[in-house]
Enzyme design. Structure first.
Site, PDB file in Angstrom:
ATOM      1  N   ARG A  98     -10.000  -2.458   8.190  1.00  0.00           N
ATOM      2  CA  ARG A  98     -10.573  -1.115   8.262  1.00  0.00           C
ATOM      3  C   ARG A  98     -12.026  -1.163   8.776  1.00  0.00           C
ATOM      4  O   ARG A  98     -12.892  -0.481   8.273  1.00  0.00           O
ATOM      5  CB  ARG A  98     -10.537  -0.479   6.869  1.00  0.00           C
ATOM      6  CG  ARG A  98     -10.442   1.024   6.882  1.00  0.00           C
ATOM      7  CD  ARG A  98     -10.764   1.609   5.524  1.00  0.00           C
ATOM      8  NE  ARG A  98     -10.482   3.029   5.502  1.00  0.00           N
ATOM      9  CZ  ARG A  98     -11.058   3.896   4.691  1.00  0.00           C
ATOM     10  NH1 ARG A  98     -11.955   3.490   3.828  1.00  0.00           N
ATOM     11  NH2 ARG A  98     -10.753   5.159   4.729  1.00  0.00           N
ATOM     12  N   ASP A 155      -2.624   5.630  -3.082  1.00  0.00           N
ATOM     13  CA  ASP A 155      -2.999   6.599  -2.050  1.00  0.00           C
ATOM     14  C   ASP A 155      -1.837   7.512  -1.702  1.00  0.00           C
ATOM     15  O   ASP A 155      -2.009   8.478  -0.964  1.00  0.00           O
ATOM     16  CB  ASP A 155      -3.454   5.866  -0.784  1.00  0.00           C
ATOM     17  CG  ASP A 155      -4.937   5.562  -0.820  1.00  0.00           C
ATOM     18  OD1 ASP A 155      -5.627   6.079  -1.707  1.00  0.00           O
ATOM     19  OD2 ASP A 155      -5.409   4.800   0.045  1.00  0.00           O
ATOM     20  N   TRP A 161       0.856  -1.190   0.000  1.00  0.00           N
ATOM     21  CA  TRP A 161       0.000   0.000   0.000  1.00  0.00           C
ATOM     22  C   TRP A 161       0.899   1.250   0.000  1.00  0.00           C
ATOM     23  O   TRP A 161       1.882   1.314   0.727  1.00  0.00           O
ATOM     24  CB  TRP A 161      -0.911  -0.002   1.240  1.00  0.00           C
ATOM     25  CG  TRP A 161      -1.704   1.272   1.347  1.00  0.00           C
ATOM     26  CD1 TRP A 161      -2.839   1.579   0.681  1.00  0.00           C
ATOM     27  CD2 TRP A 161      -1.375   2.412   2.158  1.00  0.00           C
ATOM     28  NE1 TRP A 161      -3.248   2.849   1.004  1.00  0.00           N
ATOM     29  CE2 TRP A 161      -2.371   3.382   1.913  1.00  0.00           C
ATOM     30  CE3 TRP A 161      -0.342   2.704   3.045  1.00  0.00           C
ATOM     31  CZ2 TRP A 161      -2.362   4.622   2.545  1.00  0.00           C
ATOM     32  CZ3 TRP A 161      -0.336   3.941   3.672  1.00  0.00           C
ATOM     33  CH2 TRP A 161      -1.352   4.891   3.418  1.00  0.00           C
ATOM     34  N   ASP A 220     -15.947  12.338  -2.104  1.00  0.00           N
ATOM     35  CA  ASP A 220     -15.385  11.045  -1.706  1.00  0.00           C
ATOM     36  C   ASP A 220     -16.182  10.453  -0.548  1.00  0.00           C
ATOM     37  O   ASP A 220     -17.345  10.812  -0.305  1.00  0.00           O
ATOM     38  CB  ASP A 220     -13.885  11.247  -1.373  1.00  0.00           C
ATOM     39  CG  ASP A 220     -13.050  10.010  -1.645  1.00  0.00           C
ATOM     40  OD1 ASP A 220     -13.068   9.090  -0.800  1.00  0.00           O
ATOM     41  OD2 ASP A 220     -12.383   9.949  -2.697  1.00  0.00           O
ATOM     42  N   ASN A 253     -11.495  -1.434  -0.157  1.00  0.00           N
ATOM     43  CA  ASN A 253     -10.445  -1.116   0.808  1.00  0.00           C
ATOM     44  C   ASN A 253      -9.960  -2.241   1.703  1.00  0.00           C
ATOM     45  O   ASN A 253      -9.401  -1.971   2.764  1.00  0.00           O
ATOM     46  CB  ASN A 253     -10.899   0.058   1.678  1.00  0.00           C
ATOM     47  CG  ASN A 253     -10.770   1.373   0.936  1.00  0.00           C
ATOM     48  OD1 ASN A 253      -9.693   1.722   0.484  1.00  0.00           O
ATOM     49  ND2 ASN A 253     -11.870   2.077   0.766  1.00  0.00           N
ATOM     50  N   CYS A 275     -10.465   1.930  -7.894  1.00  0.00           N
ATOM     51  CA  CYS A 275      -9.605   2.271  -6.767  1.00  0.00           C
ATOM     52  C   CYS A 275      -9.668   1.096  -5.799  1.00  0.00           C
ATOM     53  O   CYS A 275     -10.699   0.450  -5.671  1.00  0.00           O
ATOM     54  CB  CYS A 275     -10.145   3.551  -6.107  1.00  0.00           C
ATOM     55  SG  CYS A 275      -9.276   4.029  -4.603  1.00  0.00           S
ATOM     56  N   LYS A 311     -16.133   6.926  -8.378  1.00  0.00           N
ATOM     57  CA  LYS A 311     -14.868   6.351  -7.910  1.00  0.00           C
ATOM     58  C   LYS A 311     -15.232   5.088  -7.149  1.00  0.00           C
ATOM     59  O   LYS A 311     -15.856   5.152  -6.086  1.00  0.00           O
ATOM     60  CB  LYS A 311     -14.136   7.350  -7.004  1.00  0.00           C
ATOM     61  CG  LYS A 311     -12.821   6.814  -6.429  1.00  0.00           C
ATOM     62  CD  LYS A 311     -12.133   7.921  -5.635  1.00  0.00           C
ATOM     63  CE  LYS A 311     -10.930   7.419  -4.863  1.00  0.00           C
ATOM     64  NZ  LYS A 311     -10.408   8.441  -3.937  1.00  0.00           N
ATOM     65  N   TRP A 312     -14.890   3.939  -7.709  1.00  0.00           N
ATOM     66  CA  TRP A 312     -15.298   2.638  -7.178  1.00  0.00           C
ATOM     67  C   TRP A 312     -14.154   2.105  -6.333  1.00  0.00           C
ATOM     68  O   TRP A 312     -13.171   1.605  -6.860  1.00  0.00           O
ATOM     69  CB  TRP A 312     -15.598   1.699  -8.340  1.00  0.00           C
ATOM     70  CG  TRP A 312     -16.112   0.347  -8.019  1.00  0.00           C
ATOM     71  CD1 TRP A 312     -15.586  -0.555  -7.141  1.00  0.00           C
ATOM     72  CD2 TRP A 312     -17.259  -0.298  -8.589  1.00  0.00           C
ATOM     73  NE1 TRP A 312     -16.316  -1.712  -7.129  1.00  0.00           N
ATOM     74  CE2 TRP A 312     -17.347  -1.574  -8.019  1.00  0.00           C
ATOM     75  CE3 TRP A 312     -18.195   0.094  -9.546  1.00  0.00           C
ATOM     76  CZ2 TRP A 312     -18.344  -2.479  -8.370  1.00  0.00           C
ATOM     77  CZ3 TRP A 312     -19.184  -0.798  -9.894  1.00  0.00           C
ATOM     78  CH2 TRP A 312     -19.263  -2.070  -9.305  1.00  0.00           C
ATOM     79  N   ASP A 313     -14.294   2.219  -5.030  1.00  0.00           N
ATOM     80  CA  ASP A 313     -13.217   1.871  -4.105  1.00  0.00           C
ATOM     81  C   ASP A 313     -13.381   0.439  -3.595  1.00  0.00           C
ATOM     82  O   ASP A 313     -14.463  -0.167  -3.708  1.00  0.00           O
ATOM     83  CB  ASP A 313     -13.250   2.873  -2.938  1.00  0.00           C
ATOM     84  CG  ASP A 313     -11.895   3.081  -2.296  1.00  0.00           C
ATOM     85  OD1 ASP A 313     -10.978   2.279  -2.558  1.00  0.00           O
ATOM     86  OD2 ASP A 313     -11.758   4.036  -1.514  1.00  0.00           O
TER      87      ASP A 313
END
Ligand code: DGJ
Length: 742
Positions: free
Chosen positions: A443, A548, A199, A366, A480, A526, A476-478
């Site tokens: 997370r 990031d 990352w 965001d 995580n 993303c 924005k397709w994240d």
């Protein structure tokens, strides 16, 4: 582009620059002959097969002490038939045997290229652009049909491969290993190049010399990952960026993968690429079929940069799709680094307003706008607006942004759920988890079981409503977190080995459905930055958030490494505030701009906090990018100086006709009394006169001089400091313009 010697049973794919040759062995297996610079189409090439008696080998026929698959170069090796190297295919039947032997049945040569069901893949716009060879193989014992498909492109020095399996028998089979590509090279005198990191430091270029044994990179994280990219290259020791043999192997896939180079003890090299066999087992019932993801092989005699150029052109124009493929991408401002979760409508509109004044074209909201999302501990799964933050809803905000004269974009993370959410409370069984066992979080979030159509349907329903409710031009397709404890409560024990792959098929399916409903939507992929930066995503999302880490110095390496496979048009790159949030470094605003501009450009800070001079710089950056964005996105890219090898980093983008080029040169640390430097450029016309314009210099020179003697850099440091932002400073950079004089 396909020449078939029926008598010799040799298939030759060629496009005037590259050749790929395979043949049918006497035993019926498919053998490999050659891949590289073009050989003349009329030859037979069967004599290229090398075999000799070797002690400790196993031979396939009694009385024959020569024919062992251990020494023959094969196209799609199977397990247990005298080859002791890793096979491309491993299939088990109900008797527990994993033996498999494929026999040639016939072929089909077609113009064009067929799509792969449910999977991203390169494509053609008319059938003349490519030819496809399908070779039909069969394991007569298992009644397993295997169709190996090879597409050669007219305009790209690439061959795309995939494999389709069909169970024609009456017994259930299990595919335990089904690689997309296997390729045996006659020698192993190569180095491998891989893109590895973590990352915030994704895709660093790593080179390893091959030795007997296995060299591999892989992912078992459920996504292609920050750690290794689904890519491997081979280069000779003497190969440079611009000269020498370079082979690239890239997997059009976003899930677990394996890229492996195996050298046997006779210096024969086998390269493999495909779904990671670890964690994979596909049940193939009678009548069932399975298609592997596509693997793309590129060859260039012009070094690693030549290989990259093939990937760039193919991926930019025949993998990326939709109206945004060729359209100029909007300059955007994203609020994440400016506000994190702490915003209301006024604050967002102030950021948007200031950005508009600077010429920015799109405002992207965001994380934090939905459900109870005030931190990363809650809200994921509830894709309805939080009215306490945005009283007018997403529609209201989008309208106000629209009134400023900007487009509106929005962040989502559709594959995830927090336990503190309406979705989880209603459907606690929707996450990937082994019943009765605990599940790890990342997370504070859990992974929705996208292998289940009803889970994808629920998220589709919510997102469809959201996208219908407002004028949202960009998503924005994240994503995580990595998958852990991969198990689906919906599938039987015998299908648990399918869950990782079914998950990613679910992700692709949701992209497909949303793009069918909203064809003008621009998706930026993303995954905590670049955790799923792969060709699979590029098929749906023509740009991706590269990392990031938005520090300009770190980005030199990240973008340089990424460019080995991926075109600039897909590298999301933003100017952010200083000191930088990830590394605490303060870099000049112009360097942040110069680095971000060689990507899909934007800002990620509150421009209202900048002074008047800085605002003027931002305005100039935006204007310069707009003037040059077509060249930057569609031009030919050249890596000139590697930040992995020294204090300087340079790259160049040139119009294919050589009429204009931009050269970005960054010097990481300032130097006292440094040398004079010249930077040989590429892609210019030798006999054409150019005007070179730098920040302080301007001169005229012919293309041959600029490519041989080089562009004279003005990064001298011998007491020539002209002002604080001038050449003698840490983290300095500039973009030189090189224009043909008509
Ligand atoms: C990770 C992304 O990479 C960031 O840009 C940002 O969108 C955060 N997620 C939001 O949670």
């Amino acid at each position: 582009m396909i020449t078939i010697n029926e008598k010799e049973q040799v298939f030759h794919l060629h496009n005037g620059r590259i050749s790929y040759l395979l043949y049918v062995m006497e035993s019926g297996q498919l053998g490999h002959l050659y891949f590289g610079r073009q050989l003349r189409p009329e030859g037979s090439y069967r004599h290229m097969v090398e075999k000799a008696h070797r002690p400790m080998s196993s031979y396939i026929a009694e009385g024959d002490l020569y024919t062992s698959y251990e020494h023959l170069r094969q196209e799609y090796p199977t397990f247990g038939t005298s080859d002791y190297r890793y096979p491309a295919l491993e299939v088990q039947g109900p008797d527990g045997s994993a033996l498999c032997k494929l026999e040639y049945q016939g072929y089909r040569a077609i113009q064009g290229k067929k799509p792969l069901p449910g999977l991203p893949a390169t494509y053609v716009e008319n059938p003349q652009e490519a030819d496809t060879l399908e070779v039909h193989m069969l394991d007569p014992w298992r009644r397993l049909e295997v169709v190996l498909s090879y597409t050669i492109f007219r305009d790209f020095d690439c061959v795309a491969r995939s494999v389709r399996f069909a169970n024609k028998g009456e017994e259930t089979l299990f595919l335990d290993r089904a690689m997309s590509l296997s390729l045996d090279f006659p020698d192993a005198d190569y180095e491998t190049v891989q893109l590895s990191g973590a990352w915030a430091r994704e895709r660093a270029v790593k080179v390893r010399a091959l030795e007997p044994g296995v060299t591999a990179v892989s992912s078992m994280r459920g996504h292609s990952s920050h750690h290794h990219n689904p890519f491997l290259a081979l280069k000779r020791k003497s190969t440079t960026e611009h000269a020498g043999d370079a082979y690239g192997f890239s997997l059009v896939y976003s899930g677990n993968f394996l890229a492996q180079a195996e050298v046997d003890n006779y210096q024969v090299l086998r390269v493999m690429l495909g779904i990671n066999p670890f964690g994979f087992r596909w049940r193939l019932d009678p009548g069932g079929a399975f298609t592997t993801p596509e693997a793309v092989m590129a060859y260039s005699p012009e070094g690693l940069n030549g290989m990259s150029a093939q990937f760039h052109r193919l991926y930019r124009s025949r993998l990326a799709r939709g109206p945004w493929r060729d359209k100029e991408r909007p300059v955007l401002i994203n609020n994440w680094e400016a506000t994190v979760f702490d915003f209301d409508e006024d604050r967002l509109l102030r950021i948007a307003q200031k950005a508009k004044e600077c010429g920015v074209e799109m405002f992207v909201l965001d994380d934090g706008w939905f459900g109870s999302r005030n931190s990363d501990a809650s809200g994921l799964g509830d894709w309805q607006v939080n009215r306490r933050k945005l009283p007018g809803g997403i529609g209201g905000l989008a309208e106000k942004v629209g009134r400023l004269g900007m487009q509106f974009g929005l962040w989502i993370e559709p594959e995830m759920v927090n336990k503190d959410s309406g979705l989880f409370r209603a459907h606690p069984d929707y996450i990937l988890q082994t019943p009765g066992r605990s599940a790890s979080h990342g997370r504070n979030q859990f992974v929705l079981d996208f292998s289940r159509p009803e889970v994808v349907e629920e998220i589709y329903r919510q997102l469809h409503a959201l996208l219908s409710s407002a004028d949202i031009r960009y998503i924005k397709w994240d994503m995580n977190r990595s998958i852990s404890e991969c198990y689906s409560a919906a599938w039987p024990a015998s299908r648990q080995g399918e869950v990782y792959h079914r998950y990613i098929l679910g992700v692709y399916d949701l992209h497909r459905r949303l793009l069918e409903d909203f064809p003008d939507l621009l998706i930026e992929s993303c995954a905590s930055g670049g955790g799923r930066f792969d060709p699979g995503m590029l098929y749906y999302a023509p740009q991706g958030w590269t990392s990031d880490d938005s520090d300009a110095v770190e980005r030199l390496k990240i973008q340089y490494g990424t460019s080995l496979v991926y075109p600039l048009s897909c590298m999301g790159a933003h100017v952010s505030a200083c000191p930088n949030g990830q590394v605490g470094r303060t870099t000049p605003l112009d360097t942040r701009g110069n680095v971000a501009m060689t990507g899909a450009f934007g800002y990620e800070l509150d421009l209202g906090r900048l002074g008047p001079e800085e605002i003027e710089t931002v305005k100039a950056q935006v204007a310069f990018y707009k003037e040059n964005r077509r060249l930057l996105a569609q031009g030919d890219f050249y890596r000139l100086l590697s930040p992995f090898q020294g204090n300087l980093c340079a790259w160049q983008v040139a119009l294919p006709d050589g009429a204009r080029a931009l050269v970005m040169v960054a010097r990481i640390l300032s130097e006292a009394n440094g040398p004079y430097r010249r930077l040989p450029l590429r892609g210019l016309l030798p006999g054409r006169k150019y005007k070179v314009t730098g920040k302080y210099l301007s001169y005229e020179a012919y293309g041959d001089e600029l490519m041989q003697f080089g562009l004279m850099l003005e990064d001298k440091s011998s007491g020539e400091v002209r002002d604080g932002s001038g050449p003698c400073r840490d983290f300095s950079s500039q973009i030189y313009q090189v224009d043909a004089i008509s």
